[in-house]
Scaffold this active site. Structure first.
Site, short mmCIF file in Angstrom:
data_model
loop_
_atom_site.label_atom_id
_atom_site.label_comp_id
_atom_site.label_asym_id
_atom_site.label_seq_id
_atom_site.Cartn_x
_atom_site.Cartn_y
_atom_site.Cartn_z
NE ARG A 108 -27.19 -19.49 77.41
CZ ARG A 108 -26.45 -19.83 76.08
NH1 ARG A 108 -27.24 -20.65 75.40
NH2 ARG A 108 -25.28 -19.90 75.35
CG LEU A 168 -24.13 -18.58 85.11
CD1 LEU A 168 -25.04 -18.24 86.98
CD2 LEU A 168 -24.56 -17.34 84.69
CG HIS A 197 -27.43 -30.85 90.86
ND1 HIS A 197 -27.51 -30.51 89.49
CD2 HIS A 197 -27.51 -31.80 90.84
CE1 HIS A 197 -27.12 -31.73 88.83
NE2 HIS A 197 -27.39 -32.71 90.18
CD GLU A 244 -35.65 -29.91 92.36
OE1 GLU A 244 -35.80 -28.86 91.69
OE2 GLU A 244 -36.12 -31.16 91.44
C1 GRF Z 1 -35.23 -28.56 88.65
O1 GRF Z 1 -35.12 -30.14 88.06
C2 GRF Z 1 -34.20 -28.31 89.24
O2 GRF Z 1 -33.54 -29.04 89.57
C3 GRF Z 1 -33.55 -27.54 87.86
O3 GRF Z 1 -33.78 -27.70 86.71
C4 GRF Z 1 -34.80 -27.98 86.81
C5 GRF Z 1 -35.85 -26.59 86.87
O4 GRF Z 1 -37.74 -27.06 86.49
N1 GRF Z 1 -31.93 -27.27 88.13
P1 GRF Z 1 -38.57 -25.37 87.00
O5 GRF Z 1 -38.71 -24.70 86.00
O6 GRF Z 1 -38.15 -24.67 88.67
O7 GRF Z 1 -39.73 -26.24 86.78
#
Ligand code: GRF
EC number: 2.1.2.2
Length: 225
Positions: free
Chosen positions: A101, A103, A119, A184
């Site tokens: 969503r 914000l 991101h 990530e």
């Molecule tokens: C990830 O790729 C993150 O970078 C982006 O949304 C995705 C979320 O994946 N903002 P998860 O739900 O953490 O598996």
């Protein structure tokens, strides 16, 4: 303003906002199982009742709440409900982890410098969606991910940490996104640790890191033979 631990038991209290599978939430939950990790997840909030991430939270014994945005009259009512739940749980740092969503400026300002996002690109390149395909289309040799403080403009704000992922000649958006997602999962807990240790200060548009930090070696892609 630097955020430092406060309250018992001396760990920074995180609120994690999700909408879906929650693999980054899982990475944070895994990190918090280490006794020396300086933060703990106090609350997981989802705007979707069927988000898989809610089960991950419950599996880890962490309070998890669905606040479906459709149940609220408008965005202010939804965001105020989220803020109330986060504040009731004593949350000190809100982590967006696949929260789908947009914000409002009110929410972003309320949580200013206490709200971070992950991101899937090396910002400021490729804000928005479809980052992996856009990186391939642009022919970049490095792609990656960014943890940043949130400002009102989409995918903008002071950068805390980044992970660079080399692009391979045979990559598709799927193979590249899988490698970025692995990055990530390393980067988010690392960035949260830096903040929880009080080593990150926001100065204007930049997040300044305190103390000597190990630097990775310069990477060349392609690497000379
Ligand atoms: C990830 O790729 C993150 O970078 C982006 O949304 C995705 C979320 O994946 N903002 P998860 O739900 O953490 O598996």
């Amino acid at each position: 303003m630097a955020l430092v631990n406060s309250g018992t038991p001396g760990k920074l209290k995180l609120g994690v906002l999700i909408s879906g599978r929650g693999s980054n939430l899982q990475a944070l939950l895994n990190a918090t199982t280490a006794p020396d990790f300086p933060a703990e997840v106090a609350l997981v909030l989802s705007n979707k009742a069927d988000a898989a991430g809610l089960e991950r939270a419950r599996g880890a014994g962490v309070p998890a709440l669905a606040l479906p945005h459709k149940n609220y009259a408008d965005k202010p009512a939804f965001e105020q409900a989220m803020t109330r739940a986060l504040e009731d749980a004593g949350v000190q740092l809100v982590c967006l982890a696949g929260f789908m969503r947009l914000l409002s400026p009110w929410f972003v300002d309320h949580w200013r410098d206490r709200l971070i996002n992950i991101h899937p690109s090396l910002l400021p390149a490729f804000p928005g969606i479809d980052t992996h395909q856009r990186a391939l289309d642009a022919g970049v040799r490095f792609h990656g991910c960014t943890v940043h403080y949130v400002r009102s403009e989409v995918d903008s704000g002071p950068i805390v940490a980044q992970a660079a992922v080399p692009v391979q000649a045979e990559d598709t958006a799927d193979t590249l996104s899988a490698r970025v997602l692995e990055a990530e999962h390393q980067l988010y807990p690392h960035a949260v640790r830096l903040i929880a240790e009080g080593r990150v200060t926001v100065e204007g548009n930049r997040a300044v890191l305190a103390g000597p930090l190990p630097l990775p070696a310069t990477a060349l892609n392609p690497t000379p033979a």
